[in-house]
Design a protein around this motif. Structure first.
Motif, PDB file in Angstrom:
ATOM      1  N   ILE A  10       1.079  -1.534   0.721  1.00  0.00           N
ATOM      2  CA  ILE A  10       0.178  -0.087  -0.069  1.00  0.00           C
ATOM      3  C   ILE A  10       1.746   1.477   0.046  1.00  0.00           C
ATOM      4  N   LEU A  11       0.586   2.023  -0.871  1.00  0.00           N
ATOM      5  CA  LEU A  11       1.161   3.538  -0.960  1.00  0.00           C
ATOM      6  C   LEU A  11       0.700   4.602   0.533  1.00  0.00           C
ATOM      7  N   PRO A  12       1.756   4.720   0.693  1.00  0.00           N
ATOM      8  CA  PRO A  12       1.121   6.166   1.683  1.00  0.00           C
ATOM      9  C   PRO A  12       0.592   7.336   1.286  1.00  0.00           C
ATOM     10  N   GLU A  13      -0.023   7.862   2.069  1.00  0.00           N
ATOM     11  CA  GLU A  13      -0.890   9.354   1.761  1.00  0.00           C
ATOM     12  C   GLU A  13       0.255  10.079   1.178  1.00  0.00           C
ATOM     13  N   PRO A  14       0.097  11.919   0.972  1.00  0.00           N
ATOM     14  CA  PRO A  14       1.213  12.576   0.775  1.00  0.00           C
ATOM     15  C   PRO A  14       1.445  12.989   1.734  1.00  0.00           C
ATOM     16  N   ALA A  15       2.878  13.703   1.834  1.00  0.00           N
ATOM     17  CA  ALA A  15       2.887  13.744   3.105  1.00  0.00           C
ATOM     18  C   ALA A  15       3.115  15.480   3.653  1.00  0.00           C
ATOM     19  N   GLN A  16       3.083  15.641   2.362  1.00  0.00           N
ATOM     20  CA  GLN A  16       2.425  17.499   2.162  1.00  0.00           C
ATOM     21  C   GLN A  16       1.289  18.083   0.865  1.00  0.00           C
ATOM     22  N   ILE A  17       0.472  18.591   0.555  1.00  0.00           N
ATOM     23  CA  ILE A  17       0.169  19.390  -0.736  1.00  0.00           C
ATOM     24  C   ILE A  17       0.344  20.533  -0.834  1.00  0.00           C
ATOM     25  N   ASN A  18       1.268  20.823  -1.314  1.00  0.00           N
ATOM     26  CA  ASN A  18       1.801  22.405  -1.155  1.00  0.00           C
ATOM     27  C   ASN A  18       0.740  23.065  -2.624  1.00  0.00           C
ATOM     28  N   LEU A  19      -0.200  24.281  -2.379  1.00  0.00           N
ATOM     29  CA  LEU A  19      -1.050  24.645  -3.319  1.00  0.00           C
ATOM     30  C   LEU A  19      -0.730  25.969  -3.828  1.00  0.00           C
ATOM     31  N   PRO A  20      -0.748  26.628  -4.774  1.00  0.00           N
ATOM     32  CA  PRO A  20      -0.152  27.780  -5.656  1.00  0.00           C
ATOM     33  C   PRO A  20      -1.063  29.205  -3.947  1.00  0.00           C
ATOM     34  N   ALA A  21      -0.609  30.205  -4.400  1.00  0.00           N
ATOM     35  CA  ALA A  21      -1.422  31.512  -3.764  1.00  0.00           C
ATOM     36  C   ALA A  21      -2.352  31.592  -4.962  1.00  0.00           C
ATOM     37  N   ASP A  22      -3.415  32.833  -4.271  1.00  0.00           N
ATOM     38  CA  ASP A  22      -4.877  33.040  -4.701  1.00  0.00           C
ATOM     39  C   ASP A  22      -5.322  32.221  -5.506  1.00  0.00           C
ATOM     40  N   LEU A  23      -5.965  30.824  -5.613  1.00  0.00           N
ATOM     41  CA  LEU A  23      -6.883  30.313  -6.039  1.00  0.00           C
ATOM     42  C   LEU A  23      -7.900  30.796  -6.344  1.00  0.00           C
ATOM     43  N   GLU A  24      -8.953  30.743  -6.481  1.00  0.00           N
ATOM     44  CA  GLU A  24     -10.477  30.517  -6.388  1.00  0.00           C
ATOM     45  C   GLU A  24     -11.029  29.325  -6.148  1.00  0.00           C
ATOM     46  N   MET A  25     -11.237  28.622  -4.691  1.00  0.00           N
ATOM     47  CA  MET A  25     -11.795  27.461  -4.572  1.00  0.00           C
ATOM     48  C   MET A  25     -13.422  27.002  -5.157  1.00  0.00           C
ATOM     49  N   GLY A  26     -13.954  27.849  -5.212  1.00  0.00           N
ATOM     50  CA  GLY A  26     -14.693  27.354  -5.648  1.00  0.00           C
ATOM     51  C   GLY A  26     -15.224  26.578  -4.262  1.00  0.00           C
ATOM     52  N   ARG A  27     -17.155  26.590  -4.535  1.00  0.00           N
ATOM     53  CA  ARG A  27     -17.745  25.983  -3.182  1.00  0.00           C
ATOM     54  C   ARG A  27     -18.541  24.414  -4.096  1.00  0.00           C
ATOM     55  N   MET A  28     -19.193  23.874  -2.639  1.00  0.00           N
ATOM     56  CA  MET A  28     -19.695  22.434  -3.721  1.00  0.00           C
ATOM     57  C   MET A  28     -21.241  23.196  -3.649  1.00  0.00           C
ATOM     58  N   PRO A  29     -21.513  21.993  -4.845  1.00  0.00           N
ATOM     59  CA  PRO A  29     -22.569  22.446  -5.376  1.00  0.00           C
ATOM     60  C   PRO A  29     -23.506  21.765  -4.526  1.00  0.00           C
ATOM     61  N   THR A  30     -25.035  21.704  -4.501  1.00  0.00           N
ATOM     62  CA  THR A  30     -26.005  21.577  -4.160  1.00  0.00           C
ATOM     63  C   THR A  30     -26.729  20.413  -5.140  1.00  0.00           C
ATOM     64  N   LEU A  31     -27.975  19.854  -4.887  1.00  0.00           N
ATOM     65  CA  LEU A  31     -28.362  19.201  -5.807  1.00  0.00           C
ATOM     66  C   LEU A  31     -29.117  19.647  -6.673  1.00  0.00           C
ATOM     67  N   ALA A  32     -29.770  20.827  -6.089  1.00  0.00           N
ATOM     68  CA  ALA A  32     -30.715  22.041  -6.945  1.00  0.00           C
ATOM     69  C   ALA A  32     -29.444  22.350  -8.008  1.00  0.00           C
ATOM     70  N   GLU A  33     -28.866  22.780  -7.670  1.00  0.00           N
ATOM     71  CA  GLU A  33     -27.504  23.356  -8.536  1.00  0.00           C
ATOM     72  C   GLU A  33     -27.204  22.211 -10.018  1.00  0.00           C
ATOM     73  N   LEU A  34     -27.658  20.825  -9.099  1.00  0.00           N
ATOM     74  CA  LEU A  34     -26.821  19.967 -10.388  1.00  0.00           C
ATOM     75  C   LEU A  34     -28.253  19.790 -10.712  1.00  0.00           C
ATOM     76  N   GLY A  35     -29.492  20.554 -10.886  1.00  0.00           N
ATOM     77  CA  GLY A  35     -30.409  20.052 -11.639  1.00  0.00           C
ATOM     78  C   GLY A  35     -31.403  19.177 -10.885  1.00  0.00           C
ATOM     79  N   ILE A  36     -31.423  18.862 -10.021  1.00  0.00           N
ATOM     80  CA  ILE A  36     -32.007  17.815  -8.969  1.00  0.00           C
ATOM     81  C   ILE A  36     -32.504  18.349  -8.509  1.00  0.00           C
TER      82      ILE A  36
END
Length: 393
Positions: A170-196
């Motif tokens: 089994i491979l381990p989890e990444p020790a660290q995840i480095n992210l660039p700065a100033d990204l627009e992360m976005g929010r989780m959609p609702t069912l209604a926003e998916l058309g349901i």
């Protein structure tokens, strides 16, 4: 080493034993993890129900929410987008000057078409894509035969594989995840926003959801099953224990399940789960070997002599629990309200549609796709092929 890699999560919603993600983290200074909700997956089919129903859609939202929290614990974050991934991921890579896009390799026709379109879009920006095979117990390159020589029955396949089964650690989890700065992360959609709409759940209320700790719960559910006194029956442990649900979302890897089973002294459970994992592999190889044939009424056997009726009225009696069989009606109500059936129950419902009502079995497979929380194309459609008598033995 690349300065930046875009990591596109697909059916691999986990950090543990994720070869592609670990490789991305080890091969770049920064990675941009992204998950894209594709509206095409929630459109209505020509039969009137959605490709992905409310229960399965909500489960996906929960698992992606959990994945985002786990990535944040590693110092990163998960971008959330809604749209066509072949366009969004390519634009994301170009806008942020990524050298590569890493992701898992899929084998169903639509998924491979999207991969191909993404690759073409990336080429305009001189960006490469790297695909990782991660969804089977055994890697494609480790099979003891070419895909074109896939054995014609699971029994023959299993005998061949059991004699040479050697699963990597089994491979381990990444020790660290480095992210660039100033990204627009976005929010989780609702069912209604998916058309349901909420009413589509059947109760008029928000569907009951699992707590968004999917990867942790997946590991716990496997541990609970292995520690329980439950006896495996007819080699259907993955479905009947609920483990198949986590495999389908990629919250567990097949390799992790196998290693957990191999450490278990209960020989019956070990045999049952190992056989189930091999059968799951066999269905994946069947899809890879035969491609679109698996989705056609004539099946992988090209059984053109058999005919089914395209009777929408009778089909809807089956989906709406209004057949002449009380047991089948109960099972169809359970499928719609819970998004799950035991393995034997799935066979009963499918066999009644295809062989008693003589209705086009592909319609039933599409309905299972909409409703089953553990839906996987290769597994579900291969089993429907078998019910209809047009699949591998």
């Amino acid at each position: 080493m690349a300065d930046r890699i875009v990591y596109w999560f697909r059916n691999d919603l986990r950090l543990l034993d994720n070869e592609a993600l670990l490789s991305a983290c080890n091969s770049s200074d920064e990675i941009i993890p992204v998950f894209v909700f594709d509206p095409r997956q929630y459109e209505k089919t020509r039969l009137g129900f959605r490709r992905t129903g409310a229960l399965r859609a909500q489960q996906l939202i929960d698992c992606v929410t959990d994945l985002r929290e786990n990535i944040r614990k590693k110092g990163g974050d998960l971008l959330i987008r809604t749209g066509e991934p072949e366009k969004i991921v390519a634009q994301l890579a170009e806008d942020h000057h990524a050298g590569y896009v890493y992701c898992s390799k899929e084998i169903a026709p639509e998924e491979t078409r999207i991969e191909s379109s993404l690759s073409k879009n990336l080429k305009t920006g001189n960006i490469d894509i790297k695909l990782f095979w991660m969804d089977t117990l055994v890697h494609a390159t480790e099979l003891p035969f070419p895909i074109s020589k896939l054995p014609g029955s699971f029994e023959a396949f299993s005998k061949t594989m059991q004699s040479s089964l050697d699963i990597e650690s089994i491979l381990p989890e990444p020790a660290q995840i480095n992210l660039p700065a100033d990204l627009e992360m976005g929010r989780m959609p609702t069912l209604a926003e998916l058309g349901i709409e909420i009413e589509e759940v059947g109760t008029g209320q928000e569907p009951e959801t699992i707590k968004p700790i999917c990867e942790e719960e997946a590991i716990r559910s496997l541990s609970r099953y292995l520690a329980s006194e439950a006896d495996p029956i007819d080699f259907h442990a993955l479905i009947d224990s609920g483990i198949s649900r986590w495999l389908s979302m990629g919250c567990l890897s097949p390799k992790y399940v196998y290693k957990a089973v191999a450490a278990k002294s209960d020989s019956a459970k070990k045999q049952s789960l190992t056989q189930d994992l091999l059968e799951r592999d066999y269905f994946h190889w069947t899809l890879l070997r035969y491609g679109p044939r698996i989705f056609k009424p004539s099946g992988v056997k090209h059984h053109f002599a058999k005919r089914w009726d395209d009777d929408l009225v009778t089909f809807r009696k089956w989906t709406d629990s209004q057949t002449d069989d009380a047991q089948v009606n109960d099972l169809m109500r359970k499928l719609k309200s819970q998004g799950n059936l035991f393995s034997a129950e799935r066979w009963i419902a499918a066999e009644y549609l295809a062989n008693t009502l003589n209705i086009n079995w592909t319609w039933g497979a599409m309905y299972f796709e909409s409703n089953l929380k553990d839906y996987e194309p290769s597994v579900s459609w291969s089993k429907w092929n078998k019910v209809a008598g047009v699949g591998q033995d």
